[in-house]
Write an enzyme that holds these catalytic residues in place. Structure first.
Site, PDB file in Angstrom:
ATOM      1  N   ARG A   1       0.845  -1.189   0.000  1.00  0.00           N
ATOM      2  CA  ARG A   1       0.000   0.000   0.000  1.00  0.00           C
ATOM      3  C   ARG A   1       0.882   1.241   0.000  1.00  0.00           C
ATOM      4  NH1 ARG A   1      -2.811   3.062   4.804  1.00  0.00           N
ATOM      5  NH2 ARG A   1      -3.893   4.606   3.552  1.00  0.00           N
TER       6      ARG A   1
ATOM      7  N   HIS B   1      -3.048  10.948   0.769  1.00  0.00           N
ATOM      8  CA  HIS B   1      -2.515  10.779   2.128  1.00  0.00           C
ATOM      9  C   HIS B   1      -1.923  12.133   2.547  1.00  0.00           C
ATOM     10  CE1 HIS B   1      -1.149   7.430   5.066  1.00  0.00           C
ATOM     11  NE2 HIS B   1      -0.844   8.570   5.648  1.00  0.00           N
TER      12      HIS B   1
ATOM     13  N   GLU C   1      -7.535   8.576   6.370  1.00  0.00           N
ATOM     14  CA  GLU C   1      -7.802   9.214   7.653  1.00  0.00           C
ATOM     15  C   GLU C   1      -8.332  10.635   7.537  1.00  0.00           C
ATOM     16  OE1 GLU C   1      -4.368   8.759  10.169  1.00  0.00           O
ATOM     17  OE2 GLU C   1      -4.564   6.595  10.233  1.00  0.00           O
TER      18      GLU C   1
ATOM     19  N   ASN D   1      -7.449   1.719   9.749  1.00  0.00           N
ATOM     20  CA  ASN D   1      -6.150   1.983  10.363  1.00  0.00           C
ATOM     21  C   ASN D   1      -6.349   1.876  11.860  1.00  0.00           C
ATOM     22  OD1 ASN D   1      -5.428   2.583   7.764  1.00  0.00           O
ATOM     23  ND2 ASN D   1      -4.889   4.720   8.146  1.00  0.00           N
TER      24      ASN D   1
ATOM     25  N   TYR E   1      -4.451   1.267  15.727  1.00  0.00           N
ATOM     26  CA  TYR E   1      -3.219   1.214  16.517  1.00  0.00           C
ATOM     27  C   TYR E   1      -3.459   0.923  17.997  1.00  0.00           C
ATOM     28  CZ  TYR E   1      -0.780   3.174  12.497  1.00  0.00           C
ATOM     29  OH  TYR E   1      -0.241   3.360  11.252  1.00  0.00           O
TER      30      TYR E   1
ATOM     31  N   GLU F   1      -3.575  -0.179   8.054  1.00  0.00           N
ATOM     32  CA  GLU F   1      -2.394   0.209   8.854  1.00  0.00           C
ATOM     33  C   GLU F   1      -2.494  -0.424  10.234  1.00  0.00           C
ATOM     34  OE1 GLU F   1      -1.520   4.396   9.317  1.00  0.00           O
ATOM     35  OE2 GLU F   1      -1.920   4.790   7.194  1.00  0.00           O
TER      36      GLU F   1
HETATM   37  C1  GBH Z   1      -1.433   7.071  10.852  1.00  0.00           C
HETATM   38  O1  GBH Z   1      -2.121   7.969  11.649  1.00  0.00           O
HETATM   39  C2  GBH Z   1      -1.022   7.719   9.552  1.00  0.00           C
HETATM   40  O2  GBH Z   1      -1.883   7.326   8.499  1.00  0.00           O
HETATM   41  C3  GBH Z   1       0.400   7.499   9.187  1.00  0.00           C
HETATM   42  O3  GBH Z   1       0.741   8.378   8.158  1.00  0.00           O
HETATM   43  C4  GBH Z   1       1.263   7.618  10.414  1.00  0.00           C
HETATM   44  O4  GBH Z   1       2.624   7.563  10.110  1.00  0.00           O
HETATM   45  C5  GBH Z   1       0.890   6.480  11.325  1.00  0.00           C
HETATM   46  O5  GBH Z   1      -0.458   6.524  11.637  1.00  0.00           O
HETATM   47  C6  GBH Z   1       1.654   6.421  12.635  1.00  0.00           C
HETATM   48  O6  GBH Z   1       1.315   7.485  13.462  1.00  0.00           O
HETATM   49  O7  GBH Z   1      -1.390  12.562  21.173  1.00  0.00           O
HETATM   50  O8  GBH Z   1      -2.770  14.190  20.060  1.00  0.00           O
HETATM   51  O9  GBH Z   1      -0.655  13.602  19.113  1.00  0.00           O
HETATM   52  C7  GBH Z   1      -2.489   7.437  12.893  1.00  0.00           C
HETATM   53  C8  GBH Z   1      -3.446   8.322  13.640  1.00  0.00           C
HETATM   54  C9  GBH Z   1      -3.712  10.124  15.072  1.00  0.00           C
HETATM   55  C10 GBH Z   1      -2.348   8.391  15.751  1.00  0.00           C
HETATM   56  C11 GBH Z   1      -3.103  11.045  16.070  1.00  0.00           C
HETATM   57  C12 GBH Z   1      -1.713   9.309  16.765  1.00  0.00           C
HETATM   58  C13 GBH Z   1      -1.798  11.238  18.048  1.00  0.00           C
HETATM   59  C14 GBH Z   1      -2.656  11.879  19.051  1.00  0.00           C
HETATM   60  N1  GBH Z   1      -2.773   9.135  14.628  1.00  0.00           N
HETATM   61  N2  GBH Z   1      -2.591  10.335  17.205  1.00  0.00           N
HETATM   62  S1  GBH Z   1      -1.809  13.161  19.911  1.00  0.00           S
END
Ligand code: GBH
Length: 484
Positions: free
Chosen positions: A83, A129, A176, A318, A320, A388
């Site tokens: 991807r 993106h 996202e 996505n 995590y 993701e």
């Molecule tokens: C993804 O976003 C992205 O698609 C990708 O590009 C990125 O590299 C990857 O994740 C890893 O991060 O504590 O307020 O800073 C994930 C969504 C949303 C997760 C914001 C982290 C941080 C909240 N992200 N969040 S904050």
């Protein structure tokens, strides 16, 4: 944490799609080469004074020059799929529907796609993106101009389907949209950095702009998907979907009905905001209307009809981490975009959602991932691809290469999340694929290069790539969970 060997019964279908994911701006570099036009991240990362600690994406992993080497890594890791995202301003440097197509940009992605196919790896292409052509932001406000931007996005999508769709069969419109709307237009930590609450930002209207940008993203997505359905799908035989992020939320106090509602509302504000219109061709969630009133744009009948024409083949997820949600007893502030809830890593009894990883916002919670899959499948009813999933290991940002490649933590993260997928399959959820984030350490947006999500170590001085142990392990983690 569990070992990497499967504890759940086998269950991934032999057709399970798997591989690794990246995004153009995080890896490509070569920002002024090959006729590429500037995007909003170029401008954002070069603001004076710097709002990103002097970091930018000018070189990143230099994938623009090293993509053949990166394709060889994918082959070495045994990936079935890859991807990646296309940089809109490489294809149309000025972005707009009357602006010229850049043949050098087409040639770059043609080489990438052909290189994947030659290695028997399926391309999975994200159209957007986060790298809007700067010219469109300057011309009419970019994502704040709902009517204009959707026409330009549709034309960009058409060019991609026409030029790549005979060989690229899997399409993701937007990555996202929550991040684009909230980080870009409410809290201002991502390009174009608009916010009325963030002191580093000089422009913005946080109570209003994110809801407008979101509608522009939703309608742009709808235009691209309905175009694909009408003019390309039958002929090219491909699939189209979208990648939506969002944590899973458990109630902070499982005995308090208000925390159960808070958890559900938090997910509606994050996921339902986009999935209701995109997956169900429906209005935004009722809890959002109740809190936001007229600040949330309406959909006209014509727009809902376009959303119905944009029927999707899959839900790209996505995922995590997970958190606990606690209700607030005070009225929501005007800038609130989370459904008026507090988010916590521990519940009322002091139980943590998961152990720490190598980044503060991410704690592995694979059991809740399984619940998340069940909830999303019940609500939206589409086959799910995990587009993701991944993490940095604890302390990895300070490790040298030798330490970083011994990434047991990441291997366990992958293994436990694949166990959760097997569990969800047993619960009846259609999960059809998995992409680890990310193929290589790369530019973690405004956080720069410290946090390493890659299965490949990147040395940012020499640009040397070194496979971490997880890179070669993912294949056996997946194959050992396949039913034969
Ligand atoms: C993804 O976003 C992205 O698609 C990708 O590009 C990125 O590299 C990857 O994740 C890893 O991060 O504590 O307020 O800073 C994930 C969504 C949303 C997760 C914001 C982290 C941080 C909240 N992200 N969040 S904050």
């Amino acid at each position: 944490m569990a070992s990497v060997e499967p504890k759940a019964p086998k269950g991934l279908p032999p057709s399970f799609v798997w591989g690794f994911a990246t995004a153009a701006y995080q890896i490509e570099g070569g920002v002024s080469e090959g006729g590429r036009g500037p995007c909003i991240w170029d401008k954002f990362m070069h603001l004076e004074p710097s709002v990103t600690n002097g970091v930018n994406g000018d070189v990143a992993c230099d994938h623009y020059h090293k993509f053949e080497e990166d394709l060889d890594l994918l082959a070495k890791y045994g990936a079935r799929a890859y991807r990646f995202s296309i940089s809109w301003s490489r294809i149309i440097p000025l972005g707009g529907r009357e602006d010229p197509v850049n043949e050098e940009g087409i040639a770059f992605y043609t080489s990438l796609i052909d290189g994947l196919l030659a290695r028997n790896i399926q391309p999975w292409v994200t159209l957007y993106h986060w790298d809007l052509p700067q010219a469109l932001h300057d011309r009419y406000g970019g994502w704040l101009n709902v009517e204009e931007v959707q026409k330009d996005f549709e034309r960009y999508a058409r060019v991609c389907f026409e030029r790549f769709g005979d060989r690229a069969k899997n399409w993701i419109t937007i990555n996202e949209p929550w991040i684009v709307s909230i980080h870009g237009y409410s809290i201002g930590i991502d390009a174009p950095g608009r916010s009325s609450t963030n002191k580093q930002c000089s422009e913005g209207d946080s109570p209003r702009e994110p809801w407008i940008a979101a509608k522009a993203l939703i309608m742009s997505h709808a235009r691209a998907a309905s175009l694909y359905n009408k003019e390309f799908k039958a002929k090219q035989g491909g699939r189209i979907g979208v990648s939506i992020n969002g944590d899973y939320y458990e109630p902070w106090d499982p005995k308090d009905a208000r925390d159960h509602e808070a958890a559900e509302r938090r997910m509606e504000f994050h996921i339902g905001w986009f999935a209701n219109p995109m997956m169900l061709a429906q209005d935004y969630p009722a809890s959002m209307r109740a809190q936001l009133g007229d600040r949330l744009p309406q959909f006209t009948d014509a727009e809902l009809s376009l959303l119905r024409d944009a029927e999707l083949d899959f839900y790209g997820m996505n995922y995590y981490t997970a958190q606990f949600a606690r209700h607030r007893s005070t009225p929501a502030e005007e800038t609130d975009h989370k459904g008026n809830v507090d988010e916590l890593a521990e519940n009322k009894a002091g139980v943590s959602v998961g152990e720490p990883s190598g980044i503060w916002w991410l704690r592995p919670a694979p059991e809740l991932f399984r619940k998340h899959l069940v909830r999303i499948y019940k609500k939206y009813g589409k086959p799910i691809y995990i587009t993701e999933n991944g993490c940095p290991c604890p302390g990895e940002e300070k490790m040298n290469k030798e330490e970083s490649v011994r990434d047991e933590y990441r291997q366990r993260y992958f293994a436990t999340h694949l166990d959760a997928i097997v569990g969800a399959l047993q619960d009846g959820v259609e999960v059809k694929g998995y992409f680890a984030w990310s193929l290589m350490d790369n530019m973690e947006w405004g956080l720069g290069y410290d946090y390493r999500f890659g299965v490949t170590h990147t040395n940012y001085e020499t640009l040397e790539r070194t496979p971490k142990e997880s890179a070669l392990r993912l294949r056996s983690i997946i194959e050992s969970r396949m039913s034969t």
